[in-house]
Design a protein around this motif. Structure first.
Motif, PDB file in Angstrom:
ATOM      1  N   ASN A 134       0.817  -1.266  -0.089  1.00 52.54           N
ATOM      2  CA  ASN A 134       0.050  -0.126  -0.019  1.00 52.54           C
ATOM      3  C   ASN A 134       0.967   1.028   0.140  1.00 52.54           C
ATOM      4  OD1 ASN A 134      -1.907   1.971   0.471  1.00 52.54           O
ATOM      5  ND2 ASN A 134      -2.859   1.185   2.228  1.00 52.54           N
ATOM      6  N   GLU A 136       0.220   4.204   0.520  1.00 50.35           N
ATOM      7  CA  GLU A 136      -0.090   5.178   1.536  1.00 50.35           C
ATOM      8  C   GLU A 136       0.645   4.849   2.707  1.00 50.35           C
ATOM      9  OE1 GLU A 136      -4.329   5.008   2.477  1.00 50.35           O
ATOM     10  OE2 GLU A 136      -4.823   5.522   0.503  1.00 50.35           O
ATOM     11  N   ASN A 137       1.299   3.910   2.917  1.00 51.42           N
ATOM     12  CA  ASN A 137       2.138   3.403   4.074  1.00 51.42           C
ATOM     13  C   ASN A 137       3.595   4.377   4.079  1.00 51.42           C
ATOM     14  OD1 ASN A 137       0.201   1.901   5.340  1.00 51.42           O
ATOM     15  ND2 ASN A 137       1.072   0.008   4.128  1.00 51.42           N
ATOM     16  N   LEU A 139       4.066   7.378   2.934  1.00 52.48           N
ATOM     17  CA  LEU A 139       4.115   9.172   2.790  1.00 52.48           C
ATOM     18  C   LEU A 139       5.160   9.732   3.480  1.00 52.48           C
ATOM     19  CD1 LEU A 139       0.151   9.394   2.816  1.00 52.48           C
ATOM     20  CD2 LEU A 139       1.617   9.676   0.769  1.00 52.48           C
ATOM     21  N   GLU A 143       4.395  15.028   2.637  1.00 48.96           N
ATOM     22  CA  GLU A 143       3.292  14.541   2.289  1.00 48.96           C
ATOM     23  C   GLU A 143       2.067  14.585   3.073  1.00 48.96           C
ATOM     24  OE1 GLU A 143       4.941  12.141  -1.691  1.00 48.96           O
ATOM     25  OE2 GLU A 143       4.813  11.330   0.512  1.00 48.96           O
ATOM     26  N   LEU A 144       2.320  13.945   4.097  1.00 49.46           N
ATOM     27  CA  LEU A 144       1.299  13.790   5.182  1.00 49.46           C
ATOM     28  C   LEU A 144       0.656  15.159   5.824  1.00 49.46           C
ATOM     29  CD1 LEU A 144       2.772  10.958   7.610  1.00 49.46           C
ATOM     30  CD2 LEU A 144       0.857  10.832   6.150  1.00 49.46           C
ATOM     31  N   ILE A 147      -2.144  16.160   3.687  1.00 52.51           N
ATOM     32  CA  ILE A 147      -3.536  15.465   3.754  1.00 52.51           C
ATOM     33  C   ILE A 147      -4.431  16.093   4.554  1.00 52.51           C
ATOM     34  CG2 ILE A 147      -4.286  13.260   4.027  1.00 52.51           C
ATOM     35  CD1 ILE A 147      -2.309  13.241   1.977  1.00 52.51           C
ATOM     36  N   ALA A 182      -5.931  13.740  -0.556  1.00 54.43           N
ATOM     37  CA  ALA A 182      -6.208  12.321   0.047  1.00 54.43           C
ATOM     38  C   ALA A 182      -4.860  11.625  -0.084  1.00 54.43           C
ATOM     39  CB  ALA A 182      -7.113  11.732  -0.905  1.00 54.43           C
ATOM     40  N   LYS A 183      -4.623  10.642   0.772  1.00 50.88           N
ATOM     41  CA  LYS A 183      -3.519   9.868   0.828  1.00 50.88           C
ATOM     42  C   LYS A 183      -3.229   8.937  -0.474  1.00 50.88           C
ATOM     43  CE  LYS A 183      -3.260   8.914   5.893  1.00 50.88           C
ATOM     44  NZ  LYS A 183      -3.517   7.967   6.886  1.00 50.88           N
ATOM     45  N   ASP A 184      -4.134   8.950  -1.244  1.00 51.27           N
ATOM     46  CA  ASP A 184      -3.839   8.183  -2.574  1.00 51.27           C
ATOM     47  C   ASP A 184      -3.554   9.049  -3.641  1.00 51.27           C
ATOM     48  OD1 ASP A 184      -6.232   9.744  -3.241  1.00 51.27           O
ATOM     49  OD2 ASP A 184      -7.578   7.905  -3.749  1.00 51.27           O
ATOM     50  N   TYR A 185      -3.130  10.204  -3.235  1.00 48.37           N
ATOM     51  CA  TYR A 185      -2.257  11.076  -4.077  1.00 48.37           C
ATOM     52  C   TYR A 185      -3.308  11.695  -5.007  1.00 48.37           C
ATOM     53  CZ  TYR A 185       2.318   9.493  -2.639  1.00 48.37           C
ATOM     54  OH  TYR A 185       3.403   9.368  -2.111  1.00 48.37           O
TER      55      TYR A 185
END
Length: 248
Positions: A134, A136-137, A139, A143-144, A147, A182-185
């Motif tokens: 994943n 998202e793990n 980031l 980047e965080l 979000i 969002a975390k999915d870019y």
């Protein structure tokens, strides 16, 4: 980058019928015990010059390898395949393809190559079927920090009189521009109450590239935690200062 990788894999196909041996896959297991390293490993994220990048920005198509019993490995780059051998010792994975060695650090369901194929590219592979695949793990802190939900605090017109706290078309300046990262870019863009779309984003040295043409959105992070957002469409060219909804 990919040109050299692909070349090595094409060459490796011609030696795939050679008898390859290795201690990889042993690890003290018996035939009845599952080897934790065997299986498919998928490239998840890459890093170059300290900048983390989505894997699709560095390679075309699939980038993965399969660790099989008997120390045999099959490496995939898009539609090209190469065969070789693998071994794990002292928390290091060594893959050898056509005389080229790739060494990775062993993590929890991850293998990290600090310099894959001498390309100056750090690549993390996660084991298929685990949460390690994943993106998202992985980031970064920067980047965080992006979000979440953001709203405009001021707006400035091109060749205008400086930042303003009012704007035609909205009762509250906070509703002039809203961004949801969002975390999915992906980032959702809402302008004057109208949803303009959801676009891909990436962050490089404090500059956030939003993959949109109309509207065009450019984002720069500020030291105080706010964002400068250049927004333009067929009618407007504006610069917004945006703050996070939960900012204190």
């Amino acid at each position: 980058m990919r040109k050299r990788l692909s070349y090595l894999l094409v060459v490796a196909v011609f030696v795939s019928m050679l008898s390859l041996s290795g201690c990889g896959g042993g690890g003290g297991t018996t035939k009845s015990e599952a080897n934790p390293y065997e299986g498919k490993w998928v490239a998840v994220v890459a890093e170059a010059m300290g900048v983390q990048l989505p894997i699709e920005e560095c390679f075309e198509g699939d980038l993965s390898f399969e660790l099989n019993s008997g120390g045999k490995v099959v490496f995939h780059a898009d539609e090209e395949t190469g065969n070789g051998k693998w071994a794990v010792a002292d928390n290091k994975l060594t893959i050898t393809i056509q005389g080229e060695e790739m060494v990775a650090d062993v993590g929890e369901n991850t293998f990290t190559f600090d310099d894959l194929m001498d390309m100056g590219l750090k690549v993390i592979f996660g084991k298929e079927g685990t949460d390690a695949t994943n993106p998202e793990n992985y980031l970064t802190e920067d980047e965080l920090a992006l979000i979440g939900d953001w709203h405009s605090e001021t707006v400035e017109e091109l060749l205008g009189d400086g930042p303003q706290t009012t704007m035609d078309g909205v009762d509250n300046i906070n509703d002039a521009l809203r961004l949801t990262f969002a975390k999915d870019y992906t980032v959702k863009v809402v302008y004057k109450g109208q949803e303009m779309g959801t676009f891909k984003w990436s962050l490089v040295y404090g500059l956030c590239n939003v993959e949109s043409e109309n509207p065009s959105v450019y984002v720069a992070t500020n030291e105080d935690g706010s964002l400068n957002v250049d927004y333009s469409d067929d009618e407007d060219f504006l610069t917004f200062k945006c703050v996070k909804d939960d900012a204190k």
